[in-house]
Design a protein around this motif. Sequence first.
Motif, PDB file in Angstrom:
ATOM      1  N   THR A 268       3.456  -1.430  -1.033  1.00 41.88           N
ATOM      2  CA  THR A 268       2.116  -1.450  -1.625  1.00 41.88           C
ATOM      3  C   THR A 268       1.067  -1.994  -0.653  1.00 41.88           C
ATOM      4  N   HIS A 269       1.512  -2.745   0.364  1.00 41.87           N
ATOM      5  CA  HIS A 269       0.624  -3.371   1.339  1.00 41.87           C
ATOM      6  C   HIS A 269       1.244  -3.152   2.720  1.00 41.87           C
TER       7      HIS A 269
ATOM      8  N   TYR B 277      -2.913  -0.655  -0.314  1.00 42.78           N
ATOM      9  CA  TYR B 277      -3.541  -1.716   0.476  1.00 42.78           C
ATOM     10  C   TYR B 277      -3.096  -1.553   1.937  1.00 42.78           C
TER      11      TYR B 277
ATOM     12  N   TYR C  82      -3.916  -2.375   6.083  1.00 41.36           N
ATOM     13  CA  TYR C  82      -4.552  -3.352   6.957  1.00 41.36           C
ATOM     14  C   TYR C  82      -4.409  -2.917   8.411  1.00 41.36           C
TER      15      TYR C  82
ATOM     16  N   ARG D  14      -8.607  -1.879   5.635  1.00 46.43           N
ATOM     17  CA  ARG D  14      -9.184  -3.209   5.859  1.00 46.43           C
ATOM     18  C   ARG D  14      -8.826  -3.696   7.252  1.00 46.43           C
TER      19      ARG D  14
ATOM     20  N   GLU E 285      -4.998 -13.818   4.374  1.00 46.57           N
ATOM     21  CA  GLU E 285      -5.694 -13.520   3.117  1.00 46.57           C
ATOM     22  C   GLU E 285      -5.076 -12.346   2.345  1.00 46.57           C
ATOM     23  N   ILE E 286      -4.112 -11.659   2.916  1.00 46.30           N
ATOM     24  CA  ILE E 286      -3.539 -10.474   2.277  1.00 46.30           C
ATOM     25  C   ILE E 286      -2.930 -10.794   0.914  1.00 46.30           C
ATOM     26  N   SER E 287      -2.346 -11.958   0.768  1.00 42.67           N
ATOM     27  CA  SER E 287      -1.726 -12.294  -0.523  1.00 42.67           C
ATOM     28  C   SER E 287      -2.753 -12.293  -1.656  1.00 42.67           C
ATOM     29  N   ARG E 288      -4.031 -12.460  -1.334  1.00 43.95           N
ATOM     30  CA  ARG E 288      -5.072 -12.398  -2.368  1.00 43.95           C
ATOM     31  C   ARG E 288      -5.234 -10.994  -2.935  1.00 43.95           C
ATOM     32  N   ASP E 289      -4.735  -9.990  -2.189  1.00 40.96           N
ATOM     33  CA  ASP E 289      -4.837  -8.607  -2.647  1.00 40.96           C
ATOM     34  C   ASP E 289      -3.707  -8.198  -3.594  1.00 40.96           C
TER      35      ASP E 289
ATOM     36  N   PRO F  72      -2.283  -7.755  -6.968  1.00 37.97           N
ATOM     37  CA  PRO F  72      -2.946  -7.716  -8.282  1.00 37.97           C
ATOM     38  C   PRO F  72      -2.559  -8.908  -9.158  1.00 37.97           C
TER      39      PRO F  72
ATOM     40  N   ARG G 145       1.762 -11.305  -8.365  1.00 36.99           N
ATOM     41  CA  ARG G 145       2.184 -12.170  -7.267  1.00 36.99           C
ATOM     42  C   ARG G 145       3.482 -12.859  -7.638  1.00 36.99           C
TER      43      ARG G 145
END
Length: 176
Positions: free
Chosen positions: A115-116, A134, A136, A148, A158-162, A164, A168
């Motif tokens: 997902t990231h 997501y 990067y 991004r 800061e990726i963990s803030r993405d 949903p 987490r």
Amino acid sequence: MDTREPRLGVDFGRVIHGGVSAAGDADTVFLDGSFEEAMASPATEGVYEVLPGLIEAFGGQAWIISKCGDRIRERTLAWLDHHDFYERVGLPRENVRFCRKRPDKAWHCRELGITHMIDDRLDVHRAIREIVPYRYLFGPVPGPDWVRHVRGWADAAEISRDIPAGRRRPATRRSR
């Protein structure tokens, strides 16, 4: 809304290993130097400080997804062992995937449910654009607005803030 379990993909070359200088120059010792020089070459600045926390935030659901041939695959696996990488960041040894062409990373992302994804190549992000929500682009050069930009591991923190809300993973204790 994406309801998949959050899963992180990370490229190896110029993301975990080596990195790119501010001038955009890549460290080529890993590719062109001796085996000993490759093993002595450094990790990208900040990876050991940031990646363990990201792997925890993703509940251990993280994979290295790298494009290379047989020779560099052997060096990559040896480098990961030589630098005690798996233990230092909390990545399971079996969570390393390789492919021969950059666009083939899309196949791995689909199969793993990534997902990231953190990668330094825009062509990889183009290939995964419809698969990975997501994306990067790692390194000094920004890309288009659909990916991004993260200059380095300090930004990647800061990726963990993405992840949903409600998706987490709780932090897990790692043995050292």
